[in-house]
Design an enzyme around this catalytic site. Sequence first.
Site, PDB file in Angstrom:
ATOM      1  N   LYS A  42      36.580  33.644  48.766  1.00 41.23           N
ATOM      2  CA  LYS A  42      35.378  33.515  49.611  1.00 41.23           C
ATOM      3  C   LYS A  42      35.007  34.865  50.211  1.00 41.23           C
ATOM      4  CE  LYS A  42      33.923  30.588  48.693  1.00 41.23           C
ATOM      5  NZ  LYS A  42      34.075  29.385  47.941  1.00 41.23           N
TER       6      LYS A  42
ATOM      7  N   ASN B  77      17.336  30.233  29.031  1.00 41.23           N
ATOM      8  CA  ASN B  77      18.630  30.460  29.705  1.00 41.23           C
ATOM      9  C   ASN B  77      19.701  30.409  28.641  1.00 41.23           C
ATOM     10  OD1 ASN B  77      17.387  30.299  32.109  1.00 41.23           O
ATOM     11  ND2 ASN B  77      18.300  28.350  32.735  1.00 41.23           N
ATOM     12  N   GLY B  78      20.707  31.261  28.766  1.00 47.44           N
ATOM     13  CA  GLY B  78      21.798  31.218  27.790  1.00 47.44           C
ATOM     14  C   GLY B  78      21.870  32.525  27.037  1.00 47.44           C
TER      15      GLY B  78
ATOM     16  N   LYS C 201      25.080  30.339  40.967  1.00 45.91           N
ATOM     17  CA  LYS C 201      25.738  29.100  41.370  1.00 45.91           C
ATOM     18  C   LYS C 201      26.460  28.435  40.218  1.00 45.91           C
ATOM     19  CE  LYS C 201      26.546  25.840  44.346  1.00 45.91           C
ATOM     20  NZ  LYS C 201      27.568  26.229  45.315  1.00 45.91           N
TER      21      LYS C 201
ATOM     22  N   TRP D 150      19.219  35.549  35.928  1.00 45.06           N
ATOM     23  CA  TRP D 150      20.518  36.194  36.110  1.00 45.06           C
ATOM     24  C   TRP D 150      20.761  36.941  34.799  1.00 45.06           C
ATOM     25  CZ3 TRP D 150      25.346  36.416  33.880  1.00 45.06           C
ATOM     26  CH2 TRP D 150      26.376  36.924  34.689  1.00 45.06           C
TER      27      TRP D 150
ATOM     28  N   ARG E  96      20.511  30.032  41.406  1.00 41.54           N
ATOM     29  CA  ARG E  96      21.055  30.125  40.048  1.00 41.54           C
ATOM     30  C   ARG E  96      20.953  31.536  39.458  1.00 41.54           C
ATOM     31  NH1 ARG E  96      21.673  25.069  37.854  1.00 41.54           N
ATOM     32  NH2 ARG E  96      21.746  25.968  35.780  1.00 41.54           N
TER      33      ARG E  96
ATOM     34  N   HIS F  37      57.715  41.177  46.436  1.00 40.96           N
ATOM     35  CA  HIS F  37      57.717  41.566  45.018  1.00 40.96           C
ATOM     36  C   HIS F  37      56.556  42.503  44.696  1.00 40.96           C
ATOM     37  CE1 HIS F  37      60.922  38.732  44.198  1.00 40.96           C
ATOM     38  NE2 HIS F  37      60.258  37.878  44.968  1.00 40.96           N
TER      39      HIS F  37
ATOM     40  N   GLU G 143      41.816  30.773  47.866  1.00 44.67           N
ATOM     41  CA  GLU G 143      40.416  30.446  48.136  1.00 44.67           C
ATOM     42  C   GLU G 143      39.842  31.321  49.259  1.00 44.67           C
ATOM     43  OE1 GLU G 143      38.152  29.088  46.694  1.00 44.67           O
ATOM     44  OE2 GLU G 143      36.664  28.488  48.152  1.00 44.67           O
TER      45      GLU G 143
ATOM     46  N   GLU H  71      33.437  37.253  47.611  1.00 48.77           N
ATOM     47  CA  GLU H  71      32.088  36.852  47.201  1.00 48.77           C
ATOM     48  C   GLU H  71      31.031  37.156  48.248  1.00 48.77           C
ATOM     49  OE1 GLU H  71      31.733  32.817  44.982  1.00 48.77           O
ATOM     50  OE2 GLU H  71      33.039  32.542  46.696  1.00 48.77           O
TER      51      GLU H  71
ATOM     52  N   CYS I  84      20.518  31.326  35.814  1.00 49.31           N
ATOM     53  CA  CYS I  84      19.071  31.335  35.665  1.00 49.31           C
ATOM     54  C   CYS I  84      18.511  29.962  36.019  1.00 49.31           C
ATOM     55  CB  CYS I  84      18.599  31.655  34.245  1.00 49.31           C
ATOM     56  SG  CYS I  84      19.125  33.229  33.643  1.00 49.31           S
TER      57      CYS I  84
HETATM   58  C1  F6R Z   1      33.001  30.217  44.417  1.00 46.55           C
HETATM   59  C2  F6R Z   1      32.294  29.475  43.409  1.00 46.55           C
HETATM   60  C3  F6R Z   1      32.736  29.597  41.998  1.00 46.55           C
HETATM   61  C4  F6R Z   1      32.748  28.203  41.350  1.00 46.55           C
HETATM   62  C5  F6R Z   1      33.053  28.311  39.849  1.00 46.55           C
HETATM   63  C6  F6R Z   1      33.155  26.955  39.201  1.00 46.55           C
HETATM   64  O1  F6R Z   1      32.435  30.042  45.687  1.00 46.55           O
HETATM   65  O2  F6R Z   1      31.362  28.775  43.700  1.00 46.55           O
HETATM   66  O3  F6R Z   1      33.974  30.214  41.888  1.00 46.55           O
HETATM   67  O4  F6R Z   1      33.717  27.430  41.994  1.00 46.55           O
HETATM   68  O5  F6R Z   1      32.046  29.050  39.236  1.00 46.55           O
HETATM   69  O6  F6R Z   1      31.958  26.248  39.295  1.00 46.55           O
HETATM   70  P1  F6R Z   1      31.920  24.691  39.088  1.00 46.55           P
HETATM   71  O7  F6R Z   1      32.717  24.064  40.169  1.00 46.55           O
HETATM   72  O8  F6R Z   1      30.462  24.339  39.169  1.00 46.55           O
HETATM   73  O9  F6R Z   1      32.507  24.404  37.731  1.00 46.55           O
END
Ligand code: F6R
Length: 606
Positions: free
Chosen positions: A483, A100-101, A601, A74, A27, A502, A479, A486, A2
Amino acid sequence: MCGIIGYTGNNEAAERIIYGLKKLEYRGYDSAGIAVADSGKIKRVRSAGKLENLVKKLKGGSIPGTTGIGHTRWATHGKPSDENAHPHTDCTGMITLIHNGIIENYYEIREELKKKGHKFSSETDTEVFAHLIEEKISMGIEKAVADALKRIRGMYAMVILYSKEPGKIIAARQGSPLVLGIGKGENYIASDVPSFLKFTDKALFLEDGDVAVVTKEKVSVTNGGKNVQRAVRDIKWTAKQAEKAGYPHFMLKEINEEPQSFEDTILGRFDELKGRIEFESVDDKKLAKIERIKIVACGTSYHAAYAAKYLVEKYSGVSVEVEVASEIRYANPVVDKKTLLVAVSQSGETIDTIEAFKNLKTKAGYSLAIVNVVGSTLSRMLDGVIYTHAGPEIGVAATKTFISQLAVLYLFALHMGKIKGVLKAKDVRRGIRNLRKVPGLIRLILKDREKIAKIAGKYKKNRDFLYYGRNINYPMALEGALKLKEISYIHAEGYAAGEMKHGPIALVDDKVPNVFIAPQGKVYEKLISNIQEIKARSGTIIAVTNKSNKEMKKFAEDVIYIPDIDEDYYPLLAAIPMQLLAYYIGVKKGIDVDKPRNLAKSVTVE
Ligand code: F6R
């Protein structure tokens, strides 16, 4: 999660708030709303869906006033709808707020207030807070807020308007980020700096338990009822850095910024001649006493940490464990005074990482945060901090901040190796030489990105992908898969290639592409065996390998080449095609890659 923005000054609040919300949309983006105080009344407009829906709703109908609050949501409690969008009000409409929260005990409070005659119009936990204030408003708004705060359990960043005091915003923080932007004759209160950076670069970060009263001339902060002073920091990012600069998406812009981010992160942190690494706020004497390292992170940051495990163990002989923050938080990890704890986090606000450290920090010998956002909670919480200097990252998927995290972690591994006497100055010098080459080599990969776009076009309809790597490239497979999930909504899994037989080999058919990160090096032949095993079962291979490898095209349907470098450094290059492949598949599927569904984010709720 949010985004909150509040404004009080001499300008039209609605304009500043909409501007700020555009910068905060990363966010959360399932509904948005705004409230402005004017002439003893508060006008509120809300809309489900992305911010553009709210903007359309506002068009034509003016919402005058110079103090207001806005939100991009969010959802936690209650589906994304007009009714559940913030701001929320009490029964009288005089108290209007954004939160937020999560208020964990909202249900019991709501039932209690209902019995007293309060009527609720949303399914959110937030709304109870407005009604709690209403209960005590005869004490005055500030006292009523303080009283209501005592009733709630959970996490919050709150901003509150009261129609009888229209030039004032009250803010409270517990666990969710809030930062004040200190302007001239105007002030801002927001979840993140880019929302007001165009207007002021002076920021004051609130701490847990802080309550701020913000007017256009003045900001005062209390904690536990006592006045407190919080430092005002100069923000070095420019507003321009947070714009798209002609790219169709922030994600592509940010991938293209990776050479610069990498350079900005390493420069000034080494003396190549002496073969020495230097971090500004790290106590090397403390590092020398360390016998174990635990790195704690989530998501992409966890993958950066995982790559560091291979390097730090190889270069320093110190054992490294990498932990998912949400897991270690409820486990019983062994941490003692010989343990170094490291948090890796882009935002510095990820709740699981923060909470994990609250429990662990005091048990450790030393603790370090590797963080991108200056002044964020984690950056202030641990003994030392190493900033990743990637600049603002707006695309929801982490890209350039991942590369900058790796940059710091590579420097850290070399540094630890030297401190522990395993690496000599000449070894560190060689490491630095490799790191210095990386930005130029990433530029070469980016120049060729259209080839990756073509490959993406071929595979955009596939429903499942498998990613494989070995050793230090295994985290890059994790990773790559993350990616893709997502950004393209394609199911993907990352595996250590040695694990293939396995289990995942059962999935081999002509419908599941297998992405191999396979540059030449000590495990290359093992990877080729894995590739052969898949080929023998009619599977499809997309391989990422180094330019001078001439044989890979015999085995793979598609080959993505990265430049040659010392083998430990391949992850820094292999990560880029992983990001580009996901980006182009997402774009070709018509997905809003900067704001993929359900994600936010910064994950500030559990
Ligand atoms: C993936 C992504 C998330 C963050 C995760 C940790 O693209 O952005 O998986 O890496 O939420 O966030 P931070 O690094 O802000 O603690």
